[in-house]
Design an enzyme around this catalytic site. Structure first.
Site, mmCIF file in Angstrom:
data_model
loop_
_atom_site.group_PDB
_atom_site.id
_atom_site.type_symbol
_atom_site.label_atom_id
_atom_site.label_comp_id
_atom_site.label_asym_id
_atom_site.label_seq_id
_atom_site.Cartn_x
_atom_site.Cartn_y
_atom_site.Cartn_z
ATOM 1 N N CYS A 26 0.866 -1.172 0.000
ATOM 2 C CA CYS A 26 0.000 0.000 0.000
ATOM 3 C C CYS A 26 0.906 1.225 0.000
ATOM 4 O O CYS A 26 2.041 1.153 -0.451
ATOM 5 C CB CYS A 26 -0.954 -0.014 1.185
ATOM 6 N N MET A 27 0.468 2.336 0.565
ATOM 7 C CA MET A 27 1.244 3.570 0.492
ATOM 8 C C MET A 27 2.513 3.529 1.339
ATOM 9 O O MET A 27 3.481 4.213 1.058
ATOM 10 C CB MET A 27 0.380 4.755 0.944
#
Length: 469
Positions: A26-27
């Site tokens: 993810c980020m």
């Protein structure tokens, strides 16, 4: 940083490529599904260059900074010979369940948490597209209004707009595909389930004069929202697996997908869509209650209650809600008023960390806090949480209490974002244009409240020395 070297060290300390069953990012996190979690050397992983923290939950989550994680994840995928975001479907699920019943996972290995983590895994691979499309949608809307739609016939401008339109129009297909994949079904069958909820005029079911049974109404693709596509993909996966158990091998290739699609299609139309409509309506009613009815109290409760979700890795379960709010065709016209409130939760923790840094005499805590504060300000709160506030207990509570004041300001200023994917001061990039100053004020309010409450009630030097001896 040598990305290849970091990826090699990661692989060596999680048991090698033969121990990897899934990978995704993810980020800020590299999420690894391990066949045998006990082979992971957590302490060595924490010491690898660039690693900000390690979380042991449903997956092993190794935290890096934004931007860096994408390069590391790609290099890791190449070394492990498993494409990024892939799941090795040859693994025996029953054996994996037995292996994963280890003491170090019991704390977070609850049925609800496992289910919510699966839901998060469905949306996480979609985040890059959602972020880009949301930004395009927000910026072009401002351009259209400010210029009187001056670029209506410009091919390059409409090409850019088409990218955003394409993502949000066909997002149900991507959601259904990922849902089926996450629940061990064929992704393409899940995509067919999602296609039931794509609004395209040429859809045969939308032929004028066709009425649905039971309700005696015409079909509407958008009623169930993305949740209908999500549930449809899950349903198709379970149907496919169930039918395959009873299907003779020589008929499996032909009849299993056919029966899955036909039976699943009827169920998706008559049951899943009304269910999606009910749940989607309930979500918006609940959010409206907190935001409109409770007002500043609702903002306080939402912000103050967010850090506990993050602490157990369940904050990604809110991703579907953020996607619904950022959908241009949704009830909020693409403006996400929830995300700015939740962003201020990180502000309360930054304030708590700063109070600890200035008040404590413990040199080790000072060093850890000093190193964690800069990334915390930029929206990466895991180092502060897992290395500072959560182990100490009281600062975590005072950080939550302080962050609520940022939530109050976010409600008072009517803050909203045009997309998602970043937090902290990076939130300036996705705020509705013209509200950036108000967002900074809300974050400063969370910083100040977290600092004051922690300074007076959250610093216990005796416990600090016991933890950071």
């Amino acid at each position: 940083m040598n990305v290849e070297q970091v990826a090699t060290e990661l692989l060596n300390n999680v048991g090698g490529s033969n121990n990897i069953k899934s990978n995704a990012n993810c980020m800020t996190r590299l999420r690894l599904g391990l066949k045998n979690p006990e082979l992971a050397n957590i302490e060595k992983l924490k010491k690898i260059d660039g690693v900000l923290g390690v979380v042991e939950a449903d997956t092993l989550q190794i935290i890096f900074g934004p931007g860096i994680i994408t390069k590391v994840a790609q290099a890791f995928a190449e070394l492990s010979h498993l494409p990024l975001g892939s799941i090795d479907e040859t693994i025996d699920v029953e054996n994996l369940t037995k292996i994963n019943k280890s003491a170090n996972k019991q704390k977070h290995d609850k049925p609800l948490q496992r289910f919510l983590q699966k839901i998060a895994n469905i949306f996480i691979p979609l985040l890059p597209g959602i972020i880009a499309a949301g930004m395009i949608n927000g910026i072009t809307n401002i351009i259209n209004v400010s210029t009187g739609n001056a670029f209506a016939m410009a091919w390059w401008y409409q090409c850019i707009r088409t990218m955003s339109w394409g993502l949000f129009t066909f997002l149900p297909i991507f959601v259904g595909m990922n849902a089926a994949k996450e629940f061990k079904g064929s992704p393409i069958l899940g995509a067919i389930a999602g296609a039931m909820y794509v609004s395209v005029p040429s859809m045969p079911l939308l032929t004028k004069g066709i009425l649905l049974p039971l309700v005696n109404k015409a079909y509407s693709t958008g009623i169930g929202g993305l949740l209908a596509a999500l549930f449809g993909g899950i349903l198709f996966a379970y149907l496919e697996r169930t039918i395959r158990k009873f299907m003779p091998d020589f008929l499996d290739t032909f009849l299993t997908p056919l029966l899955t699609v036909i039976i699943g299609g009827f169920l998706a139309l008559l049951i899943i869509q009304p269910l999606g409509e009910l749940i989607t309506g309930s979500i918006f009613t609940t959010l409206n209650f907190f935001y409109e009815k409770l007002g500043v109290l609702g903002g306080y409760l939402l912000s103050a209650g967010f850090l506990p979700l993050v602490s157990v890795g369940l904050h990604q379960a809110l991703t579907p809600i953020h996607v619904l709010l950022n959908n241009p065709s949704g009830p909020t016209s693409g403006i996400n008023y929830l995300l700015p409130i939740l962003m201020t939760a990180g502000g309360g923790q930054v304030g708590a960390g700063l109070a600890l840094y200035l008040k404590t005499k413990n040199k080790k805590l000072k060093q850890i806090t000093r190193d964690s504060l800069p990334v915390g300000i930029l929206g990466i709160g895991e180092p502060l949480m897992y290395a500072v506030t959560l182990p100490l207990g009281k600062p975590f509570i005072t950080a939550c209490l302080g962050s609520g004041f940022g939530g109050i300001l976010a409600v008072l200023f009517h803050l909203g974002t045009v997309t998602q994917g970043v937090s902290g001061l990076f939130g300036l990039l996705i705020m509705v244009p013209g509200t950036q100053i108000q967002f900074v004020i809300a974050m400063l309010g969370a910083y100040l409240a977290g600092f004051v409450i922690t300074w007076f009630f959250g610093v216990d030097e005796e416990r600090i020395n016991a933890i950071y001896n």
